[in-house]
Design a protein around this motif. Structure first.
Motif, mmCIF file in Angstrom:
data_model
loop_
_atom_site.group_PDB
_atom_site.id
_atom_site.type_symbol
_atom_site.label_atom_id
_atom_site.label_comp_id
_atom_site.label_asym_id
_atom_site.label_seq_id
_atom_site.Cartn_x
_atom_site.Cartn_y
_atom_site.Cartn_z
ATOM 1 N N LEU A 504 0.830 -1.204 0.000
ATOM 2 C CA LEU A 504 0.000 0.000 0.000
ATOM 3 C C LEU A 504 0.866 1.256 0.000
ATOM 4 O O LEU A 504 0.548 2.256 -0.663
ATOM 5 C CB LEU A 504 -0.915 -0.020 1.224
ATOM 6 C CG LEU A 504 -2.070 0.980 1.272
ATOM 7 C CD1 LEU A 504 -2.990 0.795 0.071
ATOM 8 C CD2 LEU A 504 -2.856 0.825 2.568
ATOM 9 N N GLY A 505 1.980 1.213 0.738
ATOM 10 C CA GLY A 505 2.905 2.344 0.753
ATOM 11 C C GLY A 505 3.532 2.577 -0.613
ATOM 12 O O GLY A 505 3.667 3.725 -1.059
ATOM 13 N N VAL A 506 3.917 1.489 -1.302
ATOM 14 C CA VAL A 506 4.456 1.622 -2.657
ATOM 15 C C VAL A 506 3.408 2.229 -3.579
ATOM 16 O O VAL A 506 3.709 3.133 -4.381
ATOM 17 C CB VAL A 506 4.916 0.242 -3.195
ATOM 18 C CG1 VAL A 506 5.260 0.339 -4.678
ATOM 19 C CG2 VAL A 506 6.104 -0.280 -2.405
ATOM 20 N N ALA A 507 2.161 1.755 -3.469
ATOM 21 C CA ALA A 507 1.086 2.284 -4.313
ATOM 22 C C ALA A 507 0.853 3.770 -4.044
ATOM 23 O O ALA A 507 0.619 4.550 -4.982
ATOM 24 C CB ALA A 507 -0.200 1.492 -4.068
ATOM 25 N N ALA A 508 0.938 4.165 -2.760
ATOM 26 C CA ALA A 508 0.728 5.572 -2.421
ATOM 27 C C ALA A 508 1.791 6.457 -3.057
ATOM 28 O O ALA A 508 1.481 7.516 -3.623
ATOM 29 C CB ALA A 508 0.728 5.745 -0.895
ATOM 30 N N VAL A 509 3.052 6.036 -2.987
ATOM 31 C CA VAL A 509 4.133 6.830 -3.582
ATOM 32 C C VAL A 509 4.019 6.821 -5.104
ATOM 33 O O VAL A 509 4.297 7.828 -5.768
ATOM 34 C CB VAL A 509 5.508 6.291 -3.129
ATOM 35 C CG1 VAL A 509 6.641 7.023 -3.833
ATOM 36 C CG2 VAL A 509 5.659 6.430 -1.614
ATOM 37 N N TRP A 510 3.600 5.675 -5.684
ATOM 38 C CA TRP A 510 3.442 5.588 -7.140
ATOM 39 C C TRP A 510 2.338 6.530 -7.621
ATOM 40 O O TRP A 510 2.519 7.259 -8.603
ATOM 41 C CB TRP A 510 3.127 4.141 -7.526
ATOM 42 C CG TRP A 510 3.139 3.872 -9.003
ATOM 43 C CD1 TRP A 510 2.449 4.523 -9.979
ATOM 44 C CD2 TRP A 510 3.908 2.872 -9.681
ATOM 45 N NE1 TRP A 510 2.718 3.995 -11.210
ATOM 46 C CE2 TRP A 510 3.618 2.986 -11.062
ATOM 47 C CE3 TRP A 510 4.798 1.892 -9.259
ATOM 48 C CZ2 TRP A 510 4.188 2.142 -12.013
ATOM 49 C CZ3 TRP A 510 5.360 1.054 -10.219
ATOM 50 C CH2 TRP A 510 5.063 1.187 -11.571
ATOM 51 N N LEU A 511 1.189 6.509 -6.937
ATOM 52 C CA LEU A 511 0.043 7.298 -7.378
ATOM 53 C C LEU A 511 0.150 8.761 -6.978
ATOM 54 O O LEU A 511 -0.452 9.634 -7.618
ATOM 55 C CB LEU A 511 -1.251 6.700 -6.804
ATOM 56 C CG LEU A 511 -1.577 5.274 -7.275
ATOM 57 C CD1 LEU A 511 -2.797 4.742 -6.537
ATOM 58 C CD2 LEU A 511 -1.801 5.233 -8.781
ATOM 59 N N LEU A 512 0.911 9.046 -5.916
ATOM 60 C CA LEU A 512 1.081 10.421 -5.433
ATOM 61 C C LEU A 512 2.573 10.755 -5.384
ATOM 62 O O LEU A 512 3.179 10.812 -4.307
ATOM 63 C CB LEU A 512 0.449 10.581 -4.050
ATOM 64 C CG LEU A 512 -1.057 10.333 -3.941
ATOM 65 C CD1 LEU A 512 -1.497 10.326 -2.486
ATOM 66 C CD2 LEU A 512 -1.832 11.400 -4.722
ATOM 67 N N PRO A 513 3.207 10.965 -6.533
ATOM 68 C CA PRO A 513 4.649 11.238 -6.566
ATOM 69 C C PRO A 513 5.096 12.393 -5.667
ATOM 70 O O PRO A 513 6.217 12.350 -5.146
ATOM 71 C CB PRO A 513 4.912 11.555 -8.045
ATOM 72 C CG PRO A 513 3.836 10.824 -8.785
ATOM 73 C CD PRO A 513 2.629 10.914 -7.888
ATOM 74 N N PRO A 514 4.260 13.445 -5.427
ATOM 75 C CA PRO A 514 4.719 14.522 -4.537
ATOM 76 C C PRO A 514 5.086 14.049 -3.123
ATOM 77 O O PRO A 514 5.825 14.751 -2.427
ATOM 78 C CB PRO A 514 3.518 15.478 -4.496
ATOM 79 C CG PRO A 514 2.838 15.277 -5.807
ATOM 80 C CD PRO A 514 2.988 13.811 -6.090
ATOM 81 N N LEU A 515 4.582 12.887 -2.701
ATOM 82 C CA LEU A 515 5.000 12.358 -1.403
ATOM 83 C C LEU A 515 6.517 12.214 -1.340
ATOM 84 O O LEU A 515 7.127 12.394 -0.272
ATOM 85 C CB LEU A 515 4.344 11.001 -1.139
ATOM 86 C CG LEU A 515 2.852 10.981 -0.807
ATOM 87 C CD1 LEU A 515 2.354 9.542 -0.694
ATOM 88 C CD2 LEU A 515 2.584 11.730 0.500
ATOM 89 N N ALA A 516 7.121 11.888 -2.481
ATOM 90 C CA ALA A 516 8.568 11.702 -2.524
ATOM 91 C C ALA A 516 9.310 12.888 -3.128
ATOM 92 O O ALA A 516 10.481 13.091 -2.810
ATOM 93 C CB ALA A 516 8.911 10.437 -3.333
ATOM 94 N N THR A 517 8.656 13.654 -3.975
ATOM 95 C CA THR A 517 9.377 14.690 -4.723
ATOM 96 C C THR A 517 9.184 16.103 -4.183
ATOM 97 O O THR A 517 10.010 16.977 -4.456
ATOM 98 C CB THR A 517 8.933 14.671 -6.196
ATOM 99 O OG1 THR A 517 7.509 14.874 -6.275
ATOM 100 C CG2 THR A 517 9.277 13.341 -6.849
ATOM 101 N N ALA A 518 8.114 16.343 -3.410
ATOM 102 C CA ALA A 518 7.821 17.713 -2.987
ATOM 103 C C ALA A 518 8.880 18.258 -2.031
ATOM 104 O O ALA A 518 9.381 19.382 -2.210
ATOM 105 C CB ALA A 518 6.439 17.770 -2.332
ATOM 106 N N LEU A 519 9.252 17.480 -1.009
ATOM 107 C CA LEU A 519 10.211 17.975 -0.008
ATOM 108 C C LEU A 519 11.595 18.238 -0.612
ATOM 109 O O LEU A 519 12.162 19.316 -0.390
ATOM 110 C CB LEU A 519 10.289 16.999 1.164
ATOM 111 C CG LEU A 519 11.168 17.445 2.348
ATOM 112 C CD1 LEU A 519 10.683 18.774 2.912
ATOM 113 C CD2 LEU A 519 11.176 16.374 3.438
ATOM 114 N N PRO A 520 12.173 17.296 -1.386
ATOM 115 C CA PRO A 520 13.474 17.620 -1.986
ATOM 116 C C PRO A 520 13.408 18.783 -2.966
ATOM 117 O O PRO A 520 14.360 19.562 -3.073
ATOM 118 C CB PRO A 520 13.888 16.312 -2.689
ATOM 119 C CG PRO A 520 12.659 15.497 -2.795
ATOM 120 C CD PRO A 520 11.802 15.892 -1.636
ATOM 121 N N ALA A 521 12.288 18.912 -3.699
ATOM 122 C CA ALA A 521 12.159 20.043 -4.617
ATOM 123 C C ALA A 521 12.128 21.360 -3.855
ATOM 124 O O ALA A 521 12.704 22.371 -4.296
ATOM 125 C CB ALA A 521 10.889 19.880 -5.453
#
Length: 524
Positions: A504-521
């Protein structure tokens, strides 16, 4: 002759077979690579001149400023693990949450996250919580499967929550893959992926996983109260005098250390190696704070405060005494800095003596040397393997296979994720990261996948591999530390719901890329 056109495929198949036979991975990588290099040269399919790059590659690995941080972070985690700080955390968190249904299991997850952010050593965390928390959970009526699954899963958070050895290796691998992809596109002013970006990208998904675990535990406690009852017996964990700790007294030192290490990296104040050095020094001070007498603790606290002031002073008003244009104020700041440095030095000398007498430094240094040698040996072997594999045309074949996958870029990524998950049944995360990812990552990036987002997806996938029966490493760690009533079948059954949560965590990051990309950006 047609068979020799597939030497790259035979090389990869031979590696998988040799690893499954149980040979050490480093020597397997080197042996397979040299054998197929010789075979390829004899059949005219490999240019032996490529091997001339080996010395430069090995020197580059040993001097890589990113990878140099690994032994220091390992030492930091080993010191914290050997000083038994986990016991204090579990005891105090058990007292804080234990009165509610599922509270003890929630405490285990929270402590697992704290230990992940301070030590990052999966095996040590699983074993420590298996020895400390699991008997307490069973004594208070917890369901065996829930207790085993919670302890096993919480211990693997060290893979995804920074500072993690996996994330450091992934950062280096993805940076190299990103540069290769840019060169392939004709871009010669290349950008790289920093450790800070990878740490920032993994932070939110790591907390999402923690939230999923806690939500599942609370739901089980609500729907089936008998599986996760409130705490009825106070945990007899560390025997630490409450006057020395309390909740804040136990929680604050690791949190301060975590903030100092991650904050300096994410804030751009320090490089990963510099931040790791700060973490190692802080870990030694924390160990002395826990183990020392009243006088030692007082000196360590003063030294820690002086170190914090010195760090702020160096950032706000740096003074270089060798310059010729200094005024009286500069000399005053320099004098203050010298005094603070002497105080820190005295505290460190006392801390090293205290931890040395307790045997912590020797054990931590031995463990650091063993783990670091394994990691760097594997990385060197994988570099030799990838050089020969590319010389045989393997990278072009992999790119062709991924390009022909149905579903385009997403189909290729699904194929790689499944392959990583399956390999996780048999291989360690270091082996997968440095053997497979350098081969497939450039092609995935060329297809349009964001390298930072890709790093987080793969990191969660590799974390899941620690839990998958029958060969998940965390399952073996817990099996060795669990009491006799916890069988292997119980552990397997306990982790299955958490594997679903990982998916479910993998699916969340896949479907909502900002979970992983917003903070570093935002940060970079």
């Amino acid at each position: 002759m047609a068979l020799f056109d597939y030497l790259d495929v035979l090389m990869f198949a031979g590696l998988c077979l040799a690893i499954l036979l149980g040979y050490p991975v480093t020597f397997t990588l080197l042996g397979i690579a040299l054998f197929f290099a010789l075979l390829g040269w004899l059949t005219g399919h490999f240019d032996a001149g490529l091997l001339g790059a080996l010395s430069q590659r090995i020197f580059g690995i040993m001097t890589n400023p990113v990878l140099i941080a690994i032994p220091v972070f390992v030492f930091m985690g080993a010191v914290l693990e050997k000083s038994r700080i986990a016991e204090d955390l579990l005891e105090q968190m058990g007292r804080l949450f234990g009165s509610i249904r599922g509270g003890l299991a929630v405490s285990v997850v929270v402590v697992g996250a704290l230990l992940a952010a301070s030590t990052g050593i999966v095996g040590a965390t699983v074993v420590a919580m298996g020895l400390i928390a699991l008997p307490t959970m069973l004594a208070n009526g917890y369901d065996k499967r829930l207790a085993a699954g919670t302890v096993c899963t919480a211990g693997t958070l060290g893979q995804i929550i920074p500072p993690s050895t996996l994330l450091i290796i992934l950062s280096d691998v993805m940076s190299n893959a990103y540069q290769q992809a840019q060169f392939a596109e004709g871009k010669f002013t290349v950008e790289t992926i920093s450790v800070g970006q990878t740490f920032a990208a993994a932070l939110v998904p790591g907390f999402v996983l923690v939230a999923l675990y806690i939500a599942y535990i609370m739901a089980i406690a609500y729907l089936r109260p008998a599986m996760a009852p409130p705490l009825t017996r106070p945990p007899k964990l560390s025997g630490q005098d409450e006057a020395r700790g309390g909740v804040l007294g136990v929680l604050m030192p690791p949190i301060v250390l975590i903030v100092a290490v991650l904050g300096s990296i994410l804030g751009g104040i320090a490089t990963p190696t510099e931040a790791a050095a700060v973490g190692a020094v802080g870990a030694v001070l924390l160990a002395a704070l826990r183990l020392g007498d009243a006088r030692t603790r007082k000196l360590v606290l003063i030294g820690g405060a002086a170190l914090a002031v010195l760090a702020v002073l160096a950032g706000v008003a740096p003074v270089r005494l060798q310059r010729g244009d200094l005024d009286g104020g500069d000399y005053a700041i320099g004098a203050i800095g010298i005094v603070l440095t002497l105080v820190v030095a005295l505290a460190l000398i006392k801390a090293f003596r205290t931890t040395g007498k307790a045997g912590i430094l020797k054990d931590a240094a031995t463990g650091t040397m063993t783990v670091s040698a394994m990691i760097f040996g594997t990385i060197i072997g994988a570099n030799v393997f990838s050089l020969v594999f590319r010389g045989l045309g393997g990278d072009a074949r992999i790119e062709e296979i991924l390009t022909l996958m149905p579903g385009g870029a997403d189909g290729a990524l699904i194929f790689v994720m499944i392959l990583v998950f399956v390999l996780g049944f048999f291989l360690d995360f270091v082996e997968i990261s440095v053997i497979l990812l350098p081969i497939v990552a450039p092609a995935l990036i060329l297809m349009g996948h964001d390298p930072v987002w890709l790093s987080v997806l793969i990191a969660i996938n590799l974390q899941t591999s620690f839990l998958t029966p029958p060969f998940g490493f965390s399952l073996f760690y817990l099996r060795g530390a669990a009491p006799p009533e916890i069988t292997t079948g119980t552990i397997y059954a306990g982790v299955l719901p958490f594997i679903g949560l990982q998916a479910l965590g993998v699916a969340a990051v896949w479907l909502l890329p900002p979970l992983a990309t917003a903070l570093p950006a935002w940060l970079f």
